[in-house]
Design a protein around this motif. Structure first.
Motif, PDB file in Angstrom:
ATOM      1  N   TYR A  84      32.781 -26.825  -8.687  1.00  0.00           N
ATOM      2  CA  TYR A  84      32.211 -25.811  -9.398  1.00  0.00           C
ATOM      3  C   TYR A  84      33.402 -24.847  -9.316  1.00  0.00           C
ATOM      4  CZ  TYR A  84      31.350 -23.233  -4.803  1.00  0.00           C
ATOM      5  OH  TYR A  84      31.634 -22.716  -3.532  1.00  0.00           O
ATOM      6  N   GLY A  85      33.156 -23.630 -10.374  1.00  0.00           N
ATOM      7  CA  GLY A  85      34.310 -22.643 -10.499  1.00  0.00           C
ATOM      8  C   GLY A  85      34.489 -22.742 -12.010  1.00  0.00           C
ATOM      9  N   LYS A  91      38.243 -29.353 -13.488  1.00  0.00           N
ATOM     10  CA  LYS A  91      37.228 -30.381 -12.863  1.00  0.00           C
ATOM     11  C   LYS A  91      36.946 -31.405 -13.488  1.00  0.00           C
ATOM     12  CE  LYS A  91      34.141 -26.694 -13.657  1.00  0.00           C
ATOM     13  NZ  LYS A  91      34.915 -25.518 -14.005  1.00  0.00           N
ATOM     14  N   THR A  92      37.094 -31.463 -14.921  1.00  0.00           N
ATOM     15  CA  THR A  92      37.228 -33.088 -15.568  1.00  0.00           C
ATOM     16  C   THR A  92      38.568 -33.805 -14.974  1.00  0.00           C
ATOM     17  OG1 THR A  92      36.176 -31.823 -17.254  1.00  0.00           O
ATOM     18  CG2 THR A  92      36.997 -33.884 -17.456  1.00  0.00           C
ATOM     19  N   THR A  93      39.499 -33.036 -15.043  1.00  0.00           N
ATOM     20  CA  THR A  93      40.871 -33.641 -14.529  1.00  0.00           C
ATOM     21  C   THR A  93      40.550 -34.319 -13.115  1.00  0.00           C
ATOM     22  OG1 THR A  93      41.940 -32.112 -15.867  1.00  0.00           O
ATOM     23  CG2 THR A  93      43.122 -33.215 -14.184  1.00  0.00           C
ATOM     24  N   MET A  94      40.090 -33.548 -12.238  1.00  0.00           N
ATOM     25  CA  MET A  94      39.969 -33.888 -10.995  1.00  0.00           C
ATOM     26  C   MET A  94      38.941 -35.234 -11.013  1.00  0.00           C
ATOM     27  SD  MET A  94      40.681 -34.190  -8.096  1.00  0.00           S
ATOM     28  CE  MET A  94      41.770 -32.697  -7.624  1.00  0.00           C
ATOM     29  N   GLU A 137      28.426 -29.284 -16.974  1.00  0.00           N
ATOM     30  CA  GLU A 137      27.552 -28.397 -16.853  1.00  0.00           C
ATOM     31  C   GLU A 137      26.337 -28.603 -16.393  1.00  0.00           C
ATOM     32  OE1 GLU A 137      27.447 -25.923 -20.710  1.00  0.00           O
ATOM     33  OE2 GLU A 137      28.440 -27.799 -21.762  1.00  0.00           O
ATOM     34  N   ILE A 138      26.560 -29.348 -15.182  1.00  0.00           N
ATOM     35  CA  ILE A 138      25.283 -29.993 -14.551  1.00  0.00           C
ATOM     36  C   ILE A 138      24.142 -29.153 -14.237  1.00  0.00           C
ATOM     37  CG2 ILE A 138      26.180 -29.807 -12.153  1.00  0.00           C
ATOM     38  CD1 ILE A 138      24.895 -33.065 -12.131  1.00  0.00           C
ATOM     39  N   THR A 185      30.004 -24.171 -13.943  1.00  0.00           N
ATOM     40  CA  THR A 185      30.306 -22.988 -13.903  1.00  0.00           C
ATOM     41  C   THR A 185      29.814 -21.928 -12.989  1.00  0.00           C
ATOM     42  OG1 THR A 185      29.611 -22.334 -15.869  1.00  0.00           O
ATOM     43  CG2 THR A 185      32.034 -23.121 -15.871  1.00  0.00           C
ATOM     44  N   ARG A 186      28.364 -22.663 -12.783  1.00  0.00           N
ATOM     45  CA  ARG A 186      27.359 -21.632 -12.374  1.00  0.00           C
ATOM     46  C   ARG A 186      26.795 -22.409 -11.137  1.00  0.00           C
ATOM     47  NH1 ARG A 186      25.307 -18.183 -16.159  1.00  0.00           N
ATOM     48  NH2 ARG A 186      23.277 -18.184 -15.184  1.00  0.00           N
ATOM     49  N   ALA A 187      27.541 -22.600  -9.929  1.00  0.00           N
ATOM     50  CA  ALA A 187      26.776 -23.335  -8.625  1.00  0.00           C
ATOM     51  C   ALA A 187      25.505 -22.845  -8.507  1.00  0.00           C
ATOM     52  CB  ALA A 187      27.855 -23.531  -7.720  1.00  0.00           C
ATOM     53  N   GLY A 188      25.187 -21.436  -8.401  1.00  0.00           N
ATOM     54  CA  GLY A 188      23.897 -20.962  -8.061  1.00  0.00           C
ATOM     55  C   GLY A 188      22.743 -21.125  -8.858  1.00  0.00           C
TER      56      GLY A 188
END
Ligand code: ADE
Length: 360
Positions: A84-85, A91-94, A137-138, A185-188
């Motif tokens: 997240y972030g 994120k996709t790259t990782m 965008e899970i 982008t929104r872990a919360g």
């Protein structure tokens, strides 16, 4: 025969349509992205492929490096990973790097594409052992899809309802051990049952100047741009701590250099090219300055609620919160308080140096 989630028979009865998820075709590389995803594809040529080439995010690399090595030696699927972030930090790259390190394929989709139960079921039943499933965008996953995922993540099993009405029976179908890589982008906004099923939860941070400079120099090499290190630093200063933006700015610099007939690109040319694109010396673009300008001149510096600010800017509140604000907050130009958004002293000083919202 209807195959749907045991808790979603009604939703599964919809008329059949083509699945909408973007599957990743493995050819010609073990990991690649759907051809329909043009912006991602353009980014693809600059992506690092291995952990050793991935610059920055040292804690993330260390944690995932250990997990990958341990998983490889146990010959198991990697534990599920939640990244997240803010957008553009890799994120996709990782996810693709992890797949490469594990010698497995990565299938890429995003939550809004998994509208019907059969979309996610289709993906899960087709996974090979130890493959990665990347869901972007899970936090936007619907409840039915989430509930299908729970037993899939926990026990590599799908709980399906076969048949309809009084003849409906529940069947459990084993699936291959796989790794879910979720990005948000929104872990919360993730439900806690879903969040709790990830073994590794990692935040991606904005990049520091040195790492960004190294990323820009690496990309310049790949794009065959002759760029000196002061020029790379100038791009790094203006990219909001975000490699995706750094690479985008670099392409704009390349255009200006090509049209102006410049060979080697220096810091001055970067300044000239990026001023043209209204990116200021701190990396703020026109929409950032518009936000600060409205906050100061429309709402007396705040506090003002997100929805009011978004309406004034003609922006979607969620986009404002997830995309525009994080960098302004990180730079100390904006504050979130319980009563709303407030401009800081530093934000005010920046506005005074750039009085017109669109000025570079
Ligand atoms: N390009 C984009 N992000 C990168 C990173 N973290 N390391 C190397 N190259 C990149």
């Amino acid at each position: 025969m209807a195959i749907v989630s045991s808790r979603s028979a009604a939703a599964g009865a919809a008329a059949p349509r083509e699945p909408r998820q973007r599957l990743v075709d493995p050819a010609p590389l073990p990991n690649s992205l759907d051809a329909a995803e043009a912006p991602i594809q353009r980014e693809d040529s600059l992506r690092p492929r291995r952990l050793a080439d991935y610059i920055g995010q040292s804690e993330l690399k260390q944690v995932l490096g250990i997990a990958v090595e341990a998983t490889r030696s146990r010959e198991e699927a990697l534990d599920h990973v939640l990244l997240y972030g803010p957008p553009g930090l890799g994120k996709t790259t990782m996810a693709l790097v992890l797949a490469e390190e594990l010698g497995a394929r990565c299938r890429i989709t995003s939550a809004p594409a998994l509208e019907r139960p059969r979309d996610i079921v289709g993906l899960l039943v087709n996974l090979e052992p130890r493959e990665l499933l990347f869901i972007d965008e899970i936090h936007r996953l619907n409840r039915v899809a989430e509930e299908i995922l729970y037993p899939a993540m926990e026990d590599f099993r799908l709980d399906l309802t076969v048949g309809k009405g009084t003849t409906a029976r529940t069947r459990s179908l084993p699936i291959a051990p796989f790794t879910l890589v979720g990005a948000t982008t929104r872990a919360g906004s993730l439900s806690s049952p879903l969040r709790d099923r990830f073994g590794l939860i990692q935040r991606l941070e904005f990049y520091g100047l040195e790492d960004l400079q190294a990323i820009v120099l690496r990309a310049a090499g790949l794009l065959q741009i002759e760029l000196d290190s002061a020029a790379a630093l100038e791009v790094a200063r203006r990219c909001r701590g975000t490699p995706r933006i750094a690479n985008r700015l670099l392409r704009r610099v390349r255009d200006v250099a090509a049209v102006g007939g410049h060979g080697r690109v220096g810091a001055e040319l970067v300044q000239e090219a990026l001023s043209l694109h209204r990116v200021d010396g701190r990396g703020l673009d026109a929409s950032d300055r518009r936000l600060l300008h409205l906050l100061q001149h429309g709402f007396g510096g705040g506090p003002v609620g997100l929805d009011t600010l978004a309406a004034g800017l003609g922006e979607d509140p969620a986009t404002l919160e997830a995309v525009v604000e994080p960098f302004l907050l990180q730079q100390g130009l904006l504050q979130r308080t319980p009563r709303g958004r407030v401009i800081t002293e530093a934000g005010l000083a920046h506005l005074q140096a750039h009085p017109e919202p669109s000025a570079a």
